[in-house]
Design a protein around this motif. Structure first.
Motif, PDB file in Angstrom:
ATOM      1  N   TYR A  11      93.100  45.595  61.474  1.00  0.00           N
ATOM      2  CA  TYR A  11      93.176  44.929  62.777  1.00  0.00           C
ATOM      3  C   TYR A  11      94.620  44.891  63.271  1.00  0.00           C
ATOM      4  O   TYR A  11      94.888  45.074  64.458  1.00  0.00           O
ATOM      5  N   GLN A  12      95.574  44.667  62.365  1.00  0.00           N
ATOM      6  CA  GLN A  12      96.980  44.670  62.747  1.00  0.00           C
ATOM      7  C   GLN A  12      97.417  46.066  63.206  1.00  0.00           C
ATOM      8  O   GLN A  12      98.248  46.188  64.105  1.00  0.00           O
ATOM      9  N   ILE A  13      96.847  47.097  62.612  1.00  0.00           N
ATOM     10  CA  ILE A  13      97.150  48.470  63.035  1.00  0.00           C
ATOM     11  C   ILE A  13      96.584  48.717  64.431  1.00  0.00           C
ATOM     12  O   ILE A  13      97.243  49.324  65.275  1.00  0.00           O
ATOM     13  N   GLU A  14      95.388  48.210  64.695  1.00  0.00           N
ATOM     14  CA  GLU A  14      94.821  48.300  66.047  1.00  0.00           C
ATOM     15  C   GLU A  14      95.763  47.642  67.049  1.00  0.00           C
ATOM     16  O   GLU A  14      96.053  48.207  68.112  1.00  0.00           O
ATOM     17  N   GLN A  15      96.237  46.441  66.720  1.00  0.00           N
ATOM     18  CA  GLN A  15      97.148  45.724  67.608  1.00  0.00           C
ATOM     19  C   GLN A  15      98.451  46.497  67.801  1.00  0.00           C
ATOM     20  O   GLN A  15      98.988  46.539  68.904  1.00  0.00           O
ATOM     21  N   ARG A  19      99.771  47.814  71.423  1.00  0.00           N
ATOM     22  CA  ARG A  19     101.098  47.484  71.945  1.00  0.00           C
ATOM     23  C   ARG A  19     101.905  48.735  72.281  1.00  0.00           C
ATOM     24  O   ARG A  19     102.626  48.759  73.274  1.00  0.00           O
ATOM     25  N   GLN A  20     101.779  49.775  71.457  1.00  0.00           N
ATOM     26  CA  GLN A  20     102.481  51.023  71.756  1.00  0.00           C
ATOM     27  C   GLN A  20     102.003  51.607  73.086  1.00  0.00           C
ATOM     28  O   GLN A  20     102.802  52.157  73.839  1.00  0.00           O
ATOM     29  N   ILE A  21     100.726  51.453  73.366  1.00  0.00           N
ATOM     30  CA  ILE A  21     100.173  51.936  74.637  1.00  0.00           C
ATOM     31  C   ILE A  21     100.676  51.064  75.784  1.00  0.00           C
ATOM     32  O   ILE A  21     101.123  51.569  76.816  1.00  0.00           O
ATOM     33  N   ILE A  22     100.629  49.752  75.610  1.00  0.00           N
ATOM     34  CA  ILE A  22     101.028  48.826  76.678  1.00  0.00           C
ATOM     35  C   ILE A  22     102.488  49.031  77.072  1.00  0.00           C
ATOM     36  O   ILE A  22     102.823  49.047  78.248  1.00  0.00           O
ATOM     37  N   VAL A  23     103.377  49.195  76.088  1.00  0.00           N
ATOM     38  CA  VAL A  23     104.801  49.333  76.407  1.00  0.00           C
ATOM     39  C   VAL A  23     105.187  50.760  76.786  1.00  0.00           C
ATOM     40  O   VAL A  23     106.325  51.012  77.166  1.00  0.00           O
ATOM     41  N   GLU A  55      87.704  52.013  65.138  1.00  0.00           N
ATOM     42  CA  GLU A  55      87.471  50.883  66.036  1.00  0.00           C
ATOM     43  C   GLU A  55      88.070  51.150  67.418  1.00  0.00           C
ATOM     44  O   GLU A  55      87.458  50.858  68.446  1.00  0.00           O
ATOM     45  N   LEU A  56      89.261  51.729  67.452  1.00  0.00           N
ATOM     46  CA  LEU A  56      89.893  52.055  68.736  1.00  0.00           C
ATOM     47  C   LEU A  56      89.092  53.122  69.481  1.00  0.00           C
ATOM     48  O   LEU A  56      88.997  53.083  70.720  1.00  0.00           O
ATOM     49  N   ILE A  57      88.506  54.047  68.760  1.00  0.00           N
ATOM     50  CA  ILE A  57      87.643  55.061  69.371  1.00  0.00           C
ATOM     51  C   ILE A  57      86.378  54.396  69.904  1.00  0.00           C
ATOM     52  O   ILE A  57      85.935  54.673  71.028  1.00  0.00           O
ATOM     53  N   ARG A  85      93.112  42.012  77.603  1.00  0.00           N
ATOM     54  CA  ARG A  85      92.640  41.389  76.368  1.00  0.00           C
ATOM     55  C   ARG A  85      93.816  40.994  75.473  1.00  0.00           C
ATOM     56  O   ARG A  85      93.850  39.892  74.930  1.00  0.00           O
ATOM     57  N   VAL A  86      94.801  41.875  75.338  1.00  0.00           N
ATOM     58  CA  VAL A  86      95.969  41.596  74.503  1.00  0.00           C
ATOM     59  C   VAL A  86      96.766  40.428  75.079  1.00  0.00           C
ATOM     60  O   VAL A  86      97.167  39.505  74.353  1.00  0.00           O
TER      61      VAL A  86
END
Length: 126
Positions: A11-15, A19-23, A55-57, A85-86
């Protein structure tokens, strides 16, 4: 990356990827590193990376292209929903902490506005 023992690593890897996508470190359409490379970079088991990516897929944030790898979706609606969501999760955590301090919503807003102004002033002088 340092992991919190209280939260599942996948789950932390998903987050982390969210975050890499958001920034903007990962842009829509970008290929993400291969599973083995991510496992080495983050020093986790390959199965843990695969679980996070699956999960991301499933959420539509990543798109898998057979034989090519995994890519950030170009669907702006999916990315906007993920960002919301984040942000909401961050706000919910802050809200709960401040409620625990006995603050009212009005006090929270006033404190946030004052904090933002102080940061703007401090950043302008740096």
């Amino acid at each position: 990356m340092e992991f919190d023992d209280k939260v599942p690593i996948y789950y932390q890897i998903e987050q982390y990827i969210d975050r890499q996508i958001i920034v903007g470190d990962l842009a829509p359409g970008d290929q993400i590193p291969a599973v083995r490379q991510l496992a080495l970079t983050l020093t986790v088991n390959v199965n843990t990376i695969q679980r996070a990516l699956a999960e991301l897929i499933r959420q539509g944030i990543l798109v898998s292209q057979r034989g090519k790898g995994n890519f950030v979706t170009t669907d702006t609606a999916v990315l906007a929903a993920m960002k919301k969501r984040v942000i909401n999760a961050e706000l919910a955590e802050t809200y709960e902490h401040l409620m625990g301090l006995g603050m009212t919503p009005a006090e929270m807003l006033a404190a946030l506005e004052a904090y933002i102004q102080e940061r703007k002033d401090r950043d302008a002088h740096d």
